[in-house]
Scaffold this motif. Structure first.
Motif, mmCIF file in Angstrom:
data_model
loop_
_atom_site.group_PDB
_atom_site.id
_atom_site.type_symbol
_atom_site.label_atom_id
_atom_site.label_comp_id
_atom_site.label_asym_id
_atom_site.label_seq_id
_atom_site.Cartn_x
_atom_site.Cartn_y
_atom_site.Cartn_z
ATOM 1 N N TYR A 180 8.556 8.206 -5.676
ATOM 2 C CA TYR A 180 9.513 9.310 -5.818
ATOM 3 C C TYR A 180 9.288 10.409 -4.787
ATOM 4 O O TYR A 180 9.513 11.591 -5.049
ATOM 5 N N VAL A 181 8.852 10.017 -3.599
ATOM 6 C CA VAL A 181 8.602 10.946 -2.486
ATOM 7 C C VAL A 181 7.616 12.044 -2.910
ATOM 8 O O VAL A 181 7.816 13.230 -2.620
ATOM 9 N N GLU A 182 6.576 11.676 -3.624
ATOM 10 C CA GLU A 182 5.527 12.599 -4.034
ATOM 11 C C GLU A 182 4.181 12.107 -3.507
ATOM 12 O O GLU A 182 3.947 10.899 -3.409
ATOM 13 N N TRP A 183 3.292 13.042 -3.200
ATOM 14 C CA TRP A 183 1.950 12.683 -2.753
ATOM 15 C C TRP A 183 1.207 11.949 -3.872
ATOM 16 O O TRP A 183 1.322 12.316 -5.044
ATOM 17 N N PHE A 184 0.445 10.910 -3.502
ATOM 18 C CA PHE A 184 -0.378 10.204 -4.478
ATOM 19 C C PHE A 184 -1.721 9.865 -3.836
ATOM 20 O O PHE A 184 -1.830 9.748 -2.612
ATOM 21 N N PRO A 185 -2.797 9.700 -4.629
ATOM 22 C CA PRO A 185 -4.118 9.408 -4.061
ATOM 23 C C PRO A 185 -4.161 8.025 -3.433
ATOM 24 O O PRO A 185 -3.622 7.062 -3.984
ATOM 25 N N ALA A 186 -4.815 7.913 -2.287
ATOM 26 C CA ALA A 186 -4.966 6.624 -1.621
ATOM 27 C C ALA A 186 -5.985 5.766 -2.358
ATOM 28 O O ALA A 186 -6.755 6.249 -3.199
ATOM 29 N N LYS A 187 -6.016 4.489 -2.051
ATOM 30 C CA LYS A 187 -6.916 3.566 -2.739
ATOM 31 C C LYS A 187 -8.365 4.008 -2.618
ATOM 32 O O LYS A 187 -9.146 3.859 -3.560
ATOM 33 N N TYR A 188 -8.753 4.540 -1.469
ATOM 34 C CA TYR A 188 -10.147 4.907 -1.246
ATOM 35 C C TYR A 188 -10.394 6.405 -1.416
ATOM 36 O O TYR A 188 -11.331 6.951 -0.851
ATOM 37 N N ASP A 189 -9.545 7.068 -2.197
ATOM 38 C CA ASP A 189 -9.774 8.478 -2.508
ATOM 39 C C ASP A 189 -10.993 8.612 -3.411
ATOM 40 O O ASP A 189 -11.091 7.959 -4.455
ATOM 41 N N ARG A 190 -11.947 9.433 -3.004
ATOM 42 C CA ARG A 190 -13.142 9.705 -3.793
ATOM 43 C C ARG A 190 -13.323 11.229 -3.842
ATOM 44 O O ARG A 190 -13.721 11.840 -2.841
ATOM 45 N N ARG A 191 -13.064 11.831 -4.970
ATOM 46 C CA ARG A 191 -13.093 13.292 -5.050
ATOM 47 C C ARG A 191 -14.507 13.849 -4.923
ATOM 48 O O ARG A 191 -14.726 14.857 -4.258
ATOM 49 N N HIS A 192 -15.488 13.204 -5.564
ATOM 50 C CA HIS A 192 -16.871 13.679 -5.534
ATOM 51 C C HIS A 192 -17.788 12.578 -5.002
ATOM 52 O O HIS A 192 -17.709 11.428 -5.438
ATOM 53 N N THR A 216 -16.926 9.373 -7.431
ATOM 54 C CA THR A 216 -15.793 9.302 -8.341
ATOM 55 C C THR A 216 -15.205 7.898 -8.320
ATOM 56 O O THR A 216 -15.166 7.247 -7.281
ATOM 57 N N GLY A 217 -14.723 7.435 -9.460
ATOM 58 C CA GLY A 217 -14.152 6.095 -9.541
ATOM 59 C C GLY A 217 -12.908 5.932 -8.683
ATOM 60 O O GLY A 217 -12.193 6.895 -8.391
ATOM 61 N N SER A 218 -12.645 4.702 -8.284
ATOM 62 C CA SER A 218 -11.472 4.406 -7.462
ATOM 63 C C SER A 218 -10.207 4.399 -8.319
ATOM 64 O O SER A 218 -10.263 4.335 -9.553
ATOM 65 N N VAL A 219 -9.058 4.454 -7.659
ATOM 66 C CA VAL A 219 -7.776 4.479 -8.362
ATOM 67 C C VAL A 219 -7.092 3.118 -8.263
ATOM 68 O O VAL A 219 -7.253 2.391 -7.273
ATOM 69 N N ILE A 220 -6.337 2.760 -9.291
ATOM 70 C CA ILE A 220 -5.525 1.546 -9.293
ATOM 71 C C ILE A 220 -4.180 1.874 -9.929
ATOM 72 O O ILE A 220 -4.007 2.935 -10.557
#
Length: 278
Positions: A180-192, A216-220
């Motif tokens: 929906y043309v919104e920013w989303f975290p990439a597969k390898y996003d690690r916040r901490h 931080t855990g990965s996103v799926i």
């Protein structure tokens, strides 16, 4: 092929610079790509123990990492640029402060920002198993950004050495036809990201070490619900089709990852590098 030039300049007793550029040439399917990739880093000594550093780099990459991030099948594929898929282009900025502390210790704080263009992701509903029409038709080109701040404390000399580092960061993607043309975290996003490493010499032949890491855990991407499509009337081969309904790309973050490693090194000879490691 590529041309690369780099040099160091000592502008003054306190200011040093490293500058260069890379000029790549890449040809595929009869189409040629080229570009000018400059880079510059500066170091300025405020005092004998405090230094400021800053850097800039402009880069193009001619091989893309194409990732599938669903629960059933997670894959990474390296694919080249083509006539339709352009090279990825990034610009990165970094700046930091570095301190020399007593007892051979160093402390640094550094922040960075990286903007990316022409990165690719699978379109909604597409995967690497559906390449009958060519993989270029299964992907969408968009942009990304990575930014964060890093802290590091190191001890390089003495019987006890080690380091402590922590990074607070984010890596995000944006596409015109995805999420929906919104920013989303990439597969390898690690916040901490946190890492602690210690090493201690117990003698000329023995040392022990320990390392603990936390990320931080990965996103799926997980479906919220599954919808059964209705059967086609008078279909001689009726088949029940279930469609996954997803609200956002990479909408679920997995549990954090952490690991502890302990080691013992026994050197068979002080003058030689052979050792036993446990």
């Amino acid at each position: 092929m590529a041309l690369y030039v780099e040099d160091d300049w000592e502008i003054s007793s306190r200011l040093k610079a490293n500058a260069g550029f890379r000029y790549p040439l890449f040809q595929v399917e009869g189409k040629g790509y080229h570009g000018f990739d400059p880079r510059l880093s500066l170091r300025y000594l405020l005092t004998d123990r405090i230094a400021l550093r800053a850097g800039y780099s402009d880069m193009k990459q001619y091989i893309h990492l194409l990732s599938s991030n669903t629960l059933v099948l997670q894959t990474d594929l390296w694919v080249p640029v083509t006539k339709k898929v352009k090279p990825m282009h990034s610009r990165q900025y970094a700046a930091g402060v570095f301190f020399q502390l007593p007892h051979t210790m160093e402390f640094s704080v550094e922040t960075y920002y990286k903007g990316m263009e022409n990165i690719i992701e699978y379109k909604d509903g597409a995967s690497f198993t559906e390449f009958s029409g060519g993989w270029e038709n299964q992907v969408e080109a968009g942009k990304g950004r990575s930014y964060g701040i890093e802290f590091s404390l190191q001890k390089r000399a003495g019987k006890s050495t080690g380091w402590l580092s922590y990074t607070l960061a984010a890596t995000e993607r944006l596409f015109d036809q995805i999420n929906y043309v919104e920013w989303f975290p990439a597969k390898y996003d690690r916040r901490h990201n946190l890492a602690i490493t210690l090493s201690r010499k117990l003698g000329d032949k023995v040392d022990v070490s320990g390392s603990w890491v936390y990320t931080t855990g990965s996103v799926i991407t997980l479906p919220l619900i599954q919808v059964e499509q209705g059967e086609i009337p008078e279909d001689p081969f009726p088949e029940q089709v279930v469609v996954d309904q997803v609200d956002h790309r990479n909408n679920y973050r997995q549990d954090a990852y952490y690991r502890l490693d302990l080691g013992l090194n026994y050197y068979t000879s002080v003058k030689k590098t052979s050792l036993w490691n446990y």
